[in-house]
Design an enzyme around this catalytic site. Structure first.
Site, mmCIF file in Angstrom:
data_model
loop_
_atom_site.group_PDB
_atom_site.id
_atom_site.type_symbol
_atom_site.label_atom_id
_atom_site.label_comp_id
_atom_site.label_asym_id
_atom_site.label_seq_id
_atom_site.Cartn_x
_atom_site.Cartn_y
_atom_site.Cartn_z
ATOM 1 N N LYS A 9 0.844 -1.185 0.000
ATOM 2 C CA LYS A 9 0.000 0.000 0.000
ATOM 3 C C LYS A 9 0.885 1.243 0.000
ATOM 4 O O LYS A 9 1.818 1.361 0.788
ATOM 5 C CB LYS A 9 -0.917 -0.002 1.234
ATOM 6 C CG LYS A 9 -2.061 0.987 1.156
ATOM 7 C CD LYS A 9 -3.099 0.718 2.241
ATOM 8 C CE LYS A 9 -4.275 1.686 2.114
ATOM 9 N NZ LYS A 9 -5.349 1.409 3.086
ATOM 10 N N GLU A 57 -19.002 -6.207 10.780
ATOM 11 C CA GLU A 57 -19.985 -5.473 11.579
ATOM 12 C C GLU A 57 -20.975 -6.398 12.282
ATOM 13 O O GLU A 57 -21.376 -6.143 13.427
ATOM 14 C CB GLU A 57 -20.741 -4.479 10.691
ATOM 15 C CG GLU A 57 -19.896 -3.347 10.143
ATOM 16 C CD GLU A 57 -19.155 -3.702 8.865
ATOM 17 O OE1 GLU A 57 -18.450 -2.829 8.317
ATOM 18 O OE2 GLU A 57 -19.291 -4.857 8.389
ATOM 19 N N ARG A 101 -25.087 -2.915 8.122
ATOM 20 C CA ARG A 101 -24.639 -4.267 7.811
ATOM 21 C C ARG A 101 -24.858 -5.229 8.981
ATOM 22 O O ARG A 101 -24.780 -6.438 8.804
ATOM 23 C CB ARG A 101 -23.165 -4.248 7.419
ATOM 24 C CG ARG A 101 -22.821 -3.208 6.381
ATOM 25 C CD ARG A 101 -21.417 -3.380 5.855
ATOM 26 N NE ARG A 101 -21.398 -4.342 4.768
ATOM 27 C CZ ARG A 101 -20.288 -4.763 4.180
ATOM 28 N NH1 ARG A 101 -19.109 -4.313 4.580
ATOM 29 N NH2 ARG A 101 -20.331 -5.639 3.197
#
Length: 629
Positions: A283, A369, A397
């Site tokens: 990243k 979640e 969610r």
């Protein structure tokens, strides 16, 4: 932007142009794409580090796949900026996430190359599986590829899709873009296993030794040794896990090496059935500052790439997330039963200080979640005091768990709902537009909305003291500037506050709408009530206001359908009170990206828009002096 520094990229207006390039020029194109991405996001702001890490992979996929005929599905969307640049949106990328500019995530309304709308994580494999099955049913010979990364494989939906795909066996390629990051560092046993296996050189050393041995062996022995090598590799890398799910596993490969990526993808394109390619990337690749600190460079405001992000010497004004952060640390100090939980949003939800001060009571569930909600319920069953810090949009969610595991059992879980209402540049996928509606309909739930920073702290203290579930929802950014004190005292449950007494018209405002309601109330000489609680409503106050005013107006930063205004109308019906009532809230549509102030103006929830809406409804011009926003 001057394209003279990007001659190869300037000629790419669609992937078909990319596929006309000799393969040997692709590394140079990737270099130009990365430089262009850095320069563009530095001017506009937006997601940076994830896209920098996905440049070569994006080039390779569009080079090998026949997009848009072949379906390419991205996950999360943070990594999609290079994809947007290569698919006809290069000239607009400098306005990404701004009004009338490209969205920060893939959007089907924006381009045929954005095959599936993205914003929440871990949806790519499910969507791509559906597309692959549809192609088979329609006798269309096309390839379907899902790219999942940036922590997307830490969520349960991804594994549900892998499990199903391994059973129905579609023509589906899954690319695991393994950069060991989501927004924060990835957490969880699966990620740690991947990291352990791929670090330290174990796999690399075995691979190199096997390669050297194979080169010295005669033909029949070489074939036998290759099979043995694959068996050993399966014990050293996560391939065995995926193969048990019914996938052919390939990799790991260097996701930044086009000379390795292109041939592998070309071979995989010729295969059928479910298969997974494990790409290891970094990243922030190519920009040293982002590589060194990918969390800080995940999402950035405009900056100078030569200087990097600069820390300000001035203390930033306190925002709602800061208020929550300070409160959580204070309440945890006062009560050892308090836990802080986040589904992979430590920085965004304000849990960094808590994690540092109380690591034994800090839980990051990764992008999960549903699990986070039920985990909190389990803690509450044993007398602990869990606080789940979660964006309003992400709690959607975990709604089944909110109903079945928390409210049905009346468990004292505190939901700190950040980013409620309009959120700005992240756009439609992230708007917290529905939580009043979906929270207030649940039995046992207490629903609160602070008018300012002080009330936010008071309501959080109220929530932690209750014997049942509760939520405190607050918007992104700063409030009116009413600073909280150090007290941990709460508010009386279900008690509204009359902020201003006027005549004729009463404005019943919830949360973030109290401040503009006060400005409009001054202009119209109207009564202004800070309702504070959506559930339970202060029906005594409501009755008194209704009986002493000719018209009522409700204001909320939530959709009108089923929201706080609906709660007021239902209460009036129960009280057998009839009078004209106007509901002002978010429109019955998805609000697109832009700055938060711009969005409020677009939907008429700024002071001017509210004033105009009310005077129009009243049917005459009211003599007033409106204080501007």
């Amino acid at each position: 932007m001057d394209m003279s520094a990007y001659p190869l990229l300037e000629g790419i207006d669609e992937p078909a142009h990319l596929r006309e390039l000799p393969e040997g020029q692709l590394p140079r194109l990737a270099s130009q794409l990365r430089e262009y991405l850095l320069a563009s996001v530095a001017r506009s702001g937006g997601h940076l580090a994830a896209g920098l890490g996905a440049v070569e992979l994006t080039v390779a996929l569009h080079y090998v796949l026949d997009t848009p005929f072949d379906r390419l599905v991205w996950d999360v969307g943070h990594q999609c900026y290079p994809h947007k640049i290569l698919t006809g949106r290069r000239r607009e990328i400098g306005r990404i996430r701004k009004v009338d500019g490209p969205a920060g995530f893939p959007s089907r309304d924006e381009s045929v190359y954005d095959t599936f709308g993205v914003g929440h994580s871990s949806t790519s494999i499910s969507a791509a599986l559906g597309m692959a099955l549809a192609s088979s049913n329609q006798d269309i010979t096309r390839k379907t590829c899902a790219v999942i990364g940036d922590g997307g494989l830490t969520a349960g939906e991804a594994f549900e899709a892998l499990n199903h795909a391994g059973d129905v066996r579609p023509d589906l390629l899954v690319i695991l873009n393994d950069n060991e990051m989501s927004i924060s560092e990835n957490v969880g046993a699966l990620n740690k296993t991947f990291a352990r296996l791929l670090s330290g050189g174990v796999y690399g050393n075995v691979r190199e030794e096997a390669k050297n041995m194979l080169e010295r062996m005669p033909g029949p022995m070489r074939e036998f040794a290759k099979r043995a090598e694959e068996h050993v590799k399966g014990m050293l890398v996560p391939g065995t896990f995926f193969e048990e799910l019914g996938f052919q596993y390939f990799g790991p490969v260097d996701g930044h090496d086009l000379d390795e990526l292109i041939p592998v993808l070309q071979r995989l394109r010729e295969l059928d059935g479910p298969r997974i390619l494990h790409c290891v990337t970094r990243k922030g690749k190519g920009y040293a500052r982002a590589e060194a600190n990918p969390i800080a460079y995940h999402g950035v405001k405009a900056f100078d790439p030569a200087a990097g992000l600069k820390a300000s010497n001035e203390a930033a004004p306190l925002n709602y997330t800061d208020v929550f952060s300070q409160w959580l640390c204070d309440i945890a100090k006062a009560d050892e039963r308090v836990w802080g939980i986040t589904p992979a949003m430590r920085e965004g939800s304000g849990l960094v200080d808590f994690a540092n001060q109380y690591p034994e009571r800090y839980l990051d569930t990764a992008i999960a979640e549903q699990h986070a909600v039920t985990l909190a319920a389990g803690l509450a069953c044993e007398g602990e005091k869990p606080v789940l810090a979660i964006y309003s949009t992400f709690l959607q969610r975990g709604y089944d768990q909110l109903i079945h595991d928390v409210t049905l059992q009346n468990l004292p879980v505190v939901f700190a709902l950040d980013r409620a209402g309009l959120v700005g540049a992240d756009g439609a996928t992230h708007q917290g537009a529905f939580d009043f509606s979906f929270m207030r309909c649940l039995p046992n739930m207490t629903v609160m909305a602070p008018a300012d920073e002080r009330e936010c702290r008071q309501m959080l203290s109220t929530a932690i003291s209750l014997d049942g579930p509760s939520s405190v929802r607050y918007p992104k950014g700063r409030g009116p500037g009413t600073m909280p004190d150090e007290s941990l005292e709460g508010l009386p449950v279900g008690q509204a506050e009359v902020r201003r007494r006027g005549e004729g018209v009463a404005l019943l405002a919830f949360g973030s709408m109290v401040a503009p309601a006060e400005a409009v109330g001054e202009a119209l000489n109207a009564t202004v009530v800070n309702m504070r609680f959506v559930r339970p409503l202060d029906e005594d106050c409501l009755r008194e206001i209704a009986e002493t005013h000719a018209q009522l107006i409700t204001l909320e930063e939530n959709v009108v359908a089923g929201g706080a205004g609906s709660a007021v109308a239902e209460a009036l019906a129960r009280l057998n009170i009839q009078l004209p009532i106007l509901h002002i809230g978010l429109p019955d549509t998805y609000v697109q990206h832009g700055e938060r102030d711009e969005q409020l103006e677009m939907v008429g929830l700024d002071t001017t828009g509210i004033h105009q809406r009310i005077t129009t409804w009243l049917g005459h011009e009211v003599a007033s002096t409106l204080v501007s926003d």
